[in-house]
Design a protein around this motif. Sequence first.
Motif, short mmCIF file in Angstrom:
data_model
loop_
_atom_site.label_atom_id
_atom_site.label_comp_id
_atom_site.label_asym_id
_atom_site.label_seq_id
_atom_site.Cartn_x
_atom_site.Cartn_y
_atom_site.Cartn_z
N ASN A 38 74.15 31.74 50.67
CA ASN A 38 73.77 30.46 50.57
C ASN A 38 73.81 29.80 48.99
O ASN A 38 73.09 29.07 48.82
N GLN A 39 74.48 30.58 48.32
CA GLN A 39 74.88 30.16 47.05
C GLN A 39 76.26 30.02 46.70
O GLN A 39 77.12 30.91 47.22
N LEU A 40 76.70 28.91 45.84
CA LEU A 40 78.15 28.75 45.57
C LEU A 40 78.08 28.27 44.10
O LEU A 40 77.54 27.39 43.83
N LEU A 41 78.78 29.15 43.29
CA LEU A 41 78.82 28.88 41.91
C LEU A 41 80.30 28.36 41.81
O LEU A 41 81.04 29.02 42.12
N ALA A 42 80.37 27.07 41.40
CA ALA A 42 81.92 26.52 41.39
C ALA A 42 82.39 25.94 40.02
O ALA A 42 81.29 25.70 39.26
N VAL A 43 83.66 25.91 39.95
CA VAL A 43 84.14 25.51 38.71
C VAL A 43 85.27 24.54 39.20
O VAL A 43 85.82 24.41 40.14
N ALA A 44 85.32 23.38 38.03
CA ALA A 44 86.66 22.31 38.11
C ALA A 44 87.38 23.08 37.13
O ALA A 44 87.18 23.19 36.15
N VAL A 45 88.82 23.19 37.39
CA VAL A 45 89.64 23.91 36.57
C VAL A 45 90.78 22.72 36.31
O VAL A 45 90.99 21.80 36.93
N ASN A 46 91.27 23.08 34.92
CA ASN A 46 92.41 22.00 34.44
C ASN A 46 93.75 22.81 35.20
O ASN A 46 93.73 23.44 35.82
N ALA A 47 94.89 22.33 34.80
CA ALA A 47 96.22 22.67 35.43
C ALA A 47 96.56 23.93 35.07
O ALA A 47 97.39 24.62 35.49
N ASP A 48 95.69 24.65 33.88
CA ASP A 48 96.04 26.18 33.28
C ASP A 48 94.82 26.89 33.98
O ASP A 48 94.90 28.10 33.50
N ASP A 49 94.34 26.48 34.80
CA ASP A 49 93.26 27.25 35.78
C ASP A 49 92.30 27.45 34.82
O ASP A 49 91.50 28.42 35.06
N GLN A 50 91.90 26.94 33.78
CA GLN A 50 90.67 26.95 32.82
C GLN A 50 89.56 26.10 33.46
O GLN A 50 89.59 25.07 33.54
N PRO A 51 88.35 26.62 33.36
CA PRO A 51 87.18 25.90 33.83
C PRO A 51 86.94 24.72 32.98
O PRO A 51 87.06 24.84 31.53
N VAL A 52 86.71 23.50 33.40
CA VAL A 52 86.44 22.28 32.22
C VAL A 52 84.99 21.76 32.92
O VAL A 52 84.70 20.68 32.57
N GLY A 53 84.53 22.32 34.10
CA GLY A 53 83.29 21.95 34.72
C GLY A 53 82.80 23.11 35.60
O GLY A 53 83.37 23.96 36.03
N CYS A 54 81.37 22.94 35.93
CA CYS A 54 80.66 23.90 36.56
C CYS A 54 79.64 23.12 37.26
O CYS A 54 78.98 22.21 36.90
N LEU A 55 79.16 23.81 38.53
CA LEU A 55 77.82 23.46 39.20
C LEU A 55 77.67 24.75 40.01
O LEU A 55 78.62 25.42 40.34
N GLN A 56 76.44 24.73 40.41
CA GLN A 56 76.00 25.59 41.27
C GLN A 56 75.36 25.01 42.59
O GLN A 56 74.51 24.09 42.39
N LEU A 57 75.86 25.35 43.78
CA LEU A 57 75.32 24.84 45.01
C LEU A 57 74.30 25.75 45.92
O LEU A 57 74.63 27.01 45.79
N THR A 58 73.20 25.49 45.93
CA THR A 58 72.43 26.33 46.87
C THR A 58 71.81 25.50 48.22
O THR A 58 71.79 24.33 48.33
N PHE A 59 72.23 26.48 49.20
CA PHE A 59 71.93 26.00 50.90
C PHE A 59 70.60 26.55 51.25
O PHE A 59 70.57 27.54 51.38
N ILE A 60 69.85 25.35 51.60
CA ILE A 60 68.40 25.77 51.59
C ILE A 60 68.06 25.53 53.20
O ILE A 60 68.04 24.42 53.60
N PRO A 61 67.60 26.37 53.97
CA PRO A 61 67.28 26.13 55.26
C PRO A 61 65.73 25.72 55.13
O PRO A 61 65.06 25.96 54.15
N GLY A 62 65.40 24.97 56.15
CA GLY A 62 63.90 24.45 56.10
C GLY A 62 63.27 24.22 57.46
O GLY A 62 63.97 23.95 58.29
N LEU A 63 62.11 24.23 57.67
CA LEU A 63 61.62 23.67 58.99
C LEU A 63 61.15 22.09 58.93
O LEU A 63 61.45 21.73 59.93
N SER A 64 61.08 21.76 57.71
CA SER A 64 60.65 20.37 57.76
C SER A 64 61.69 19.44 58.20
O SER A 64 63.16 20.06 58.03
N ARG A 65 61.52 18.19 58.83
CA ARG A 65 62.62 17.42 59.19
C ARG A 65 63.39 18.16 60.23
O ARG A 65 64.75 18.08 60.39
N THR A 66 62.84 18.92 61.02
CA THR A 66 63.34 19.41 62.26
C THR A 66 64.35 20.65 61.96
O THR A 66 65.37 20.54 62.71
N GLY A 67 64.18 21.07 60.88
CA GLY A 67 64.92 22.62 60.85
C GLY A 67 66.05 22.06 59.75
O GLY A 67 67.02 22.76 59.79
#
Length: 149
Positions: free
Chosen positions: A49-78
């Motif tokens: 449920n975690q994804l650490l992602a990077v945006a990379v340039n043409a040389d595959d070097q990171p030029v951006g980053c973000l982390q996604l977390t996928f959260i299950p919940g009961l509210s709003r009908t699961g």
Amino acid sequence: MFRRARESDLPSIIAMLADDALGRSREVVSDPVDERYLVAFAAIVADDNQLLAVAVNADDQPVGCLQLTFIPGLSRTGMWRGQIESVRITETERGTGLGTRFIKWAIGVCRDRGCKLVQLTSDKSRADSIRFYERLGFMASHEGMKLTL
């Protein structure tokens, strides 16, 4: 291009996280990488449920980053939520549209995972970031609170 981060990307990611006044006060840029980042990276990689992602340039070097977390919940009908955190774009890439493409990509990943809502927080002192997210359709619908432990 956007991809899952690799351990070898950590120095670049940490440098991006430290690239402003707030980040400099919270992050440790060192060579070798501080062990705490390695432990956190291992935990992120091990959690489906975690994804650490990077945006990379043409040389595959990171030029951006973000982390996604996928959260299950009961509210709003699961309903599942996607949480976007630690968004950074290198200074040289700001203003190129990369940040917009990266966030739209992240929203698409959340949609593909079945999330019905995407949320994020931004420090109140980051007025430019807040305007950026608002332009992408995010609304300040809740008052966020944190407690440092």
